[in-house]
Motif scaffolding. Structure first.
Motif, PDB file in Angstrom:
ATOM      1  N   LEU A 101      11.269  20.429  -2.620  1.00  0.00           N
ATOM      2  CA  LEU A 101      12.206  19.580  -1.898  1.00  0.00           C
ATOM      3  C   LEU A 101      11.539  18.988  -0.660  1.00  0.00           C
ATOM      4  O   LEU A 101      10.732  19.650  -0.003  1.00  0.00           O
ATOM      5  N   PRO A 102      11.874  17.752  -0.323  1.00  0.00           N
ATOM      6  CA  PRO A 102      11.296  17.136   0.872  1.00  0.00           C
ATOM      7  C   PRO A 102      11.846  17.781   2.129  1.00  0.00           C
ATOM      8  O   PRO A 102      12.883  18.468   2.110  1.00  0.00           O
ATOM      9  N   ALA A 103      11.162  17.570   3.227  1.00  0.00           N
ATOM     10  CA  ALA A 103      11.619  18.104   4.510  1.00  0.00           C
ATOM     11  C   ALA A 103      13.016  17.597   4.801  1.00  0.00           C
ATOM     12  O   ALA A 103      13.321  16.411   4.615  1.00  0.00           O
ATOM     13  N   GLY A 104      13.874  18.498   5.239  1.00  0.00           N
ATOM     14  CA  GLY A 104      15.233  18.126   5.594  1.00  0.00           C
ATOM     15  C   GLY A 104      16.253  18.319   4.495  1.00  0.00           C
ATOM     16  O   GLY A 104      17.455  18.196   4.741  1.00  0.00           O
ATOM     17  N   LEU A 105      15.807  18.634   3.272  1.00  0.00           N
ATOM     18  CA  LEU A 105      16.719  18.854   2.151  1.00  0.00           C
ATOM     19  C   LEU A 105      16.600  20.294   1.680  1.00  0.00           C
ATOM     20  O   LEU A 105      15.503  20.761   1.359  1.00  0.00           O
ATOM     21  N   GLN A 106      17.708  21.013   1.649  1.00  0.00           N
ATOM     22  CA  GLN A 106      17.713  22.422   1.278  1.00  0.00           C
ATOM     23  C   GLN A 106      18.797  22.698   0.250  1.00  0.00           C
ATOM     24  O   GLN A 106      19.836  22.028   0.221  1.00  0.00           O
ATOM     25  N   HIS A 136      36.433  20.999 -13.544  1.00  0.00           N
ATOM     26  CA  HIS A 136      36.386  22.439 -13.274  1.00  0.00           C
ATOM     27  C   HIS A 136      36.228  23.215 -14.577  1.00  0.00           C
ATOM     28  O   HIS A 136      35.448  24.173 -14.652  1.00  0.00           O
ATOM     29  N   ALA A 137      36.966  22.820 -15.592  1.00  0.00           N
ATOM     30  CA  ALA A 137      36.962  23.554 -16.858  1.00  0.00           C
ATOM     31  C   ALA A 137      35.649  23.422 -17.609  1.00  0.00           C
ATOM     32  O   ALA A 137      35.288  24.304 -18.392  1.00  0.00           O
ATOM     33  N   ALA A 138      34.918  22.333 -17.364  1.00  0.00           N
ATOM     34  CA  ALA A 138      33.730  22.051 -18.177  1.00  0.00           C
ATOM     35  C   ALA A 138      32.403  22.259 -17.461  1.00  0.00           C
ATOM     36  O   ALA A 138      31.393  22.568 -18.109  1.00  0.00           O
ATOM     37  N   ALA A 139      32.362  22.070 -16.136  1.00  0.00           N
ATOM     38  CA  ALA A 139      31.084  22.094 -15.416  1.00  0.00           C
ATOM     39  C   ALA A 139      30.450  23.475 -15.455  1.00  0.00           C
ATOM     40  O   ALA A 139      31.101  24.480 -15.163  1.00  0.00           O
ATOM     41  N   GLU A 140      29.177  23.519 -15.809  1.00  0.00           N
ATOM     42  CA  GLU A 140      28.447  24.773 -15.903  1.00  0.00           C
ATOM     43  C   GLU A 140      27.613  25.072 -14.663  1.00  0.00           C
ATOM     44  O   GLU A 140      27.224  26.216 -14.424  1.00  0.00           O
ATOM     45  N   HIS A 141      27.308  24.034 -13.892  1.00  0.00           N
ATOM     46  CA  HIS A 141      26.413  24.208 -12.752  1.00  0.00           C
ATOM     47  C   HIS A 141      26.808  23.240 -11.655  1.00  0.00           C
ATOM     48  O   HIS A 141      27.281  22.135 -11.922  1.00  0.00           O
ATOM     49  N   VAL A 142      26.640  23.637 -10.402  1.00  0.00           N
ATOM     50  CA  VAL A 142      26.870  22.747  -9.277  1.00  0.00           C
ATOM     51  C   VAL A 142      25.537  22.503  -8.574  1.00  0.00           C
ATOM     52  O   VAL A 142      24.758  23.425  -8.330  1.00  0.00           O
ATOM     53  N   LEU A 143      25.256  21.249  -8.312  1.00  0.00           N
ATOM     54  CA  LEU A 143      24.100  20.884  -7.504  1.00  0.00           C
ATOM     55  C   LEU A 143      24.568  20.870  -6.060  1.00  0.00           C
ATOM     56  O   LEU A 143      25.378  20.017  -5.671  1.00  0.00           O
ATOM     57  N   ALA A 144      24.094  21.816  -5.263  1.00  0.00           N
ATOM     58  CA  ALA A 144      24.602  22.020  -3.903  1.00  0.00           C
ATOM     59  C   ALA A 144      23.453  21.881  -2.915  1.00  0.00           C
ATOM     60  O   ALA A 144      22.497  22.658  -2.945  1.00  0.00           O
ATOM     61  N   LEU A 145      23.554  20.889  -2.028  1.00  0.00           N
ATOM     62  CA  LEU A 145      22.443  20.535  -1.153  1.00  0.00           C
ATOM     63  C   LEU A 145      22.908  20.367   0.287  1.00  0.00           C
ATOM     64  O   LEU A 145      24.026  19.911   0.546  1.00  0.00           O
ATOM     65  N   ARG A 146      22.001  20.697   1.210  1.00  0.00           N
ATOM     66  CA  ARG A 146      22.215  20.471   2.632  1.00  0.00           C
ATOM     67  C   ARG A 146      21.143  19.513   3.150  1.00  0.00           C
ATOM     68  O   ARG A 146      19.961  19.654   2.815  1.00  0.00           O
ATOM     69  N   VAL A 147      21.572  18.549   3.956  1.00  0.00           N
ATOM     70  CA  VAL A 147      20.635  17.715   4.698  1.00  0.00           C
ATOM     71  C   VAL A 147      20.680  18.209   6.137  1.00  0.00           C
ATOM     72  O   VAL A 147      21.737  18.170   6.781  1.00  0.00           O
ATOM     73  N   THR A 148      19.550  18.704   6.625  1.00  0.00           N
ATOM     74  CA  THR A 148      19.531  19.369   7.925  1.00  0.00           C
ATOM     75  C   THR A 148      19.652  18.368   9.068  1.00  0.00           C
ATOM     76  O   THR A 148      19.410  17.170   8.919  1.00  0.00           O
ATOM     77  N   SER A 149      20.024  18.882  10.213  1.00  0.00           N
ATOM     78  CA  SER A 149      20.302  18.064  11.383  1.00  0.00           C
ATOM     79  C   SER A 149      19.140  17.139  11.720  1.00  0.00           C
ATOM     80  O   SER A 149      17.974  17.553  11.740  1.00  0.00           O
ATOM     81  N   ARG A 150      19.461  15.865  11.957  1.00  0.00           N
ATOM     82  CA  ARG A 150      18.532  14.822  12.393  1.00  0.00           C
ATOM     83  C   ARG A 150      17.466  14.484  11.347  1.00  0.00           C
ATOM     84  O   ARG A 150      16.488  13.800  11.656  1.00  0.00           O
TER      85      ARG A 150
END
Length: 414
Positions: A101-106, A136-150
């Motif tokens: 992942l690039p800097a700032g993406l977690q 909700h009934a069908a999704a098997e996975h969630v793509l969950a990401l944070r973009v850090t401050s600044r």
């Protein structure tokens, strides 16, 4: 006698009951979500024309679609932009495996996902909407990401699939003054249902520019919810382009939790044949000095049908709100249909709020002017259509803009 020998009509919702009965047991990180979603679908009636929000949306196509898991398909795209991260995202596997992942993406932790998933849907009042429960009934996975401050991040999400059901779930957290340019492509390459649910929380001063390009075909359907929570001084821009789907329904929803934020919505839908494109937006200001700039456009040809319903809520706490909403539509056939209904619900008394809607055909004087300059009739009509659509297309992030030329949009619509 002949009538008595005819096969009985399928029960209303039998296709959904069949899918629920055949669906594999809930498992993985979203097992509890899947279980709750499936139970909700068993309890909720399928939306119909008796529901005001679904009055113009015919869901008959869903009964004909294969609902087995869709297989990923390649998408013909330009090279990834410099400095951007492109993820091939199918909804059933983790696209971040072996991905730097690039800097700032977690990636969010399991605890953060458990805490954040569904929060923005609830804030936007759509956590129990039927298409959301279907996801909700069908999704098997969630793509969950944070973009850090600044931080400043450019992300591309590509979801191309063949026949079947594709369920996509995205959770985004943008920290204070974080910036994210998100280009997203959903492309149907076979008969099937594509379900998308996005939740994005923008902290103070954060900026999100999201461009959604959705290209379908006559025997494919798209049901999408994009929910955003905005803290003060944040900026959210959603630009969406839809073409080619037998049925497409997009619901962008934004809530300014304390006001003093800026929301920009741009939409373009192109319909031809007997296709339906439906956009229902909702923006709520829960504090003062919020801003909304919304423009929705549609091009309808053949027997295509375009629907737009835009709701804006301005309670008493939202003084000094400045909201503008405009629906502009181009009707290219006597058999095409456009239904548009901008709505403003205003309680606050110190506001600047306006809305409007227009439906027109190509202007004869404009066509005549171009033809008088040596441009033939077909080319003149194409130029006017391009000018009409360009106002939305140019608002897409750079990567998304390169994916959807007007020629490609019109080709998908036929």
């Amino acid at each position: 006698m002949a009538a008595s020998l005819a096969a009985p009509a399928p029960a209303k919702g039998a296709w959904l009951e069949t899918w629920l009965a055949a669906a594999p047991a809930a498992s993985g990180e979203l097992a509890l979500v899947q279980q709750r979603g499936r139970e909700a679908l068993r309890q909720q009636p399928i939306p119909s024309s008796r529901n005001e929000d679904w009055r113009f949306t015919d869901l008959a196509l869903l009964q004909t679609l294969p609902l087995t898991a869709a297989s990923p398909a390649p998408a013909a795209l330009p090279e990834v932009a410099s400095g951007a991260l492109r993820l091939n995202w199918n909804g059933s596997s983790d696209p971040l495996v072996d991905q730097a992942l690039p800097a700032g993406l977690q990636q969010l932790s399991a605890d953060e996902i458990a805490q954040g998933l569904g929060h923005t849907l609830a804030a936007a009042g759509c956590e129990q909407h039927w298409p959301v429960e279907l996801n909700h009934a069908a999704a098997e996975h969630v793509l969950a990401l944070r973009v850090t401050s600044r931080s400043q991040v450019s992300l591309e999400l590509v979801s191309a699939a063949g026949a079947g059901l594709q369920a996509l779930r995205l959770l985004l957290l943008l920290e204070e003054k974080a910036e994210l340019d998100l280009s997203q492509l959903i492309e149907a390459q076979g008969s099937g249902l594509h379900s998308l649910v996005i939740e994005a929380h923008l902290a103070r001063g954060a900026r999100l520019s999201h461009g959604l390009v959705a290209l379908g075909q006559a025997d494919a359907a798209l049901l999408a919810h994009v929910a955003m929570e905005q803290e003060p001084e944040s900026e959210a821009q959603l630009s969406s382009v839809m073409s080619g789907w037998g049925l497409a329904r997009l619901e962008p929803r934004a809530v300014q939790v304390d006001g003093a934020a800026h929301t920009t919505l741009r939409g373009l839908q192109v319909v031809d044949g007997q296709r339906i494109a439906d956009t229902h937006s909702f923006v709520e200001f829960k504090g003062p000095e919020g801003q909304l700039d919304q423009l929705h456009k549609a091009v309808a040809a053949g027997q295509g049908r375009s629907v737009f319903n835009g709701a804006v809520r301005v309670p008493r706490a939202a003084q000094r709100t400045n909201a503008a909403q405009l629906s502009r539509n181009l009707l290219l056939s006597d058999r095409a249909r456009i239904d548009t209904k901008p709505e403003l619900e205003i309680v606050a008394d110190d506001v600047k709020c306006a809305h409007g809607a227009t439906v027109s055909s190509l202007q004869t004087d404009e066509l005549f002017y171009l033809q008088s300059r040596g441009i033939d009739a077909d080319q003149a009509a194409a130029l006017l259509q391009r000018a009409f659509c360009e106002e939305v297309l140019r608002e897409l992030p750079a990567a998304a803009r390169s994916w959807c030329s007007l020629e490609r949009l019109l080709e998908a619509a036929v």
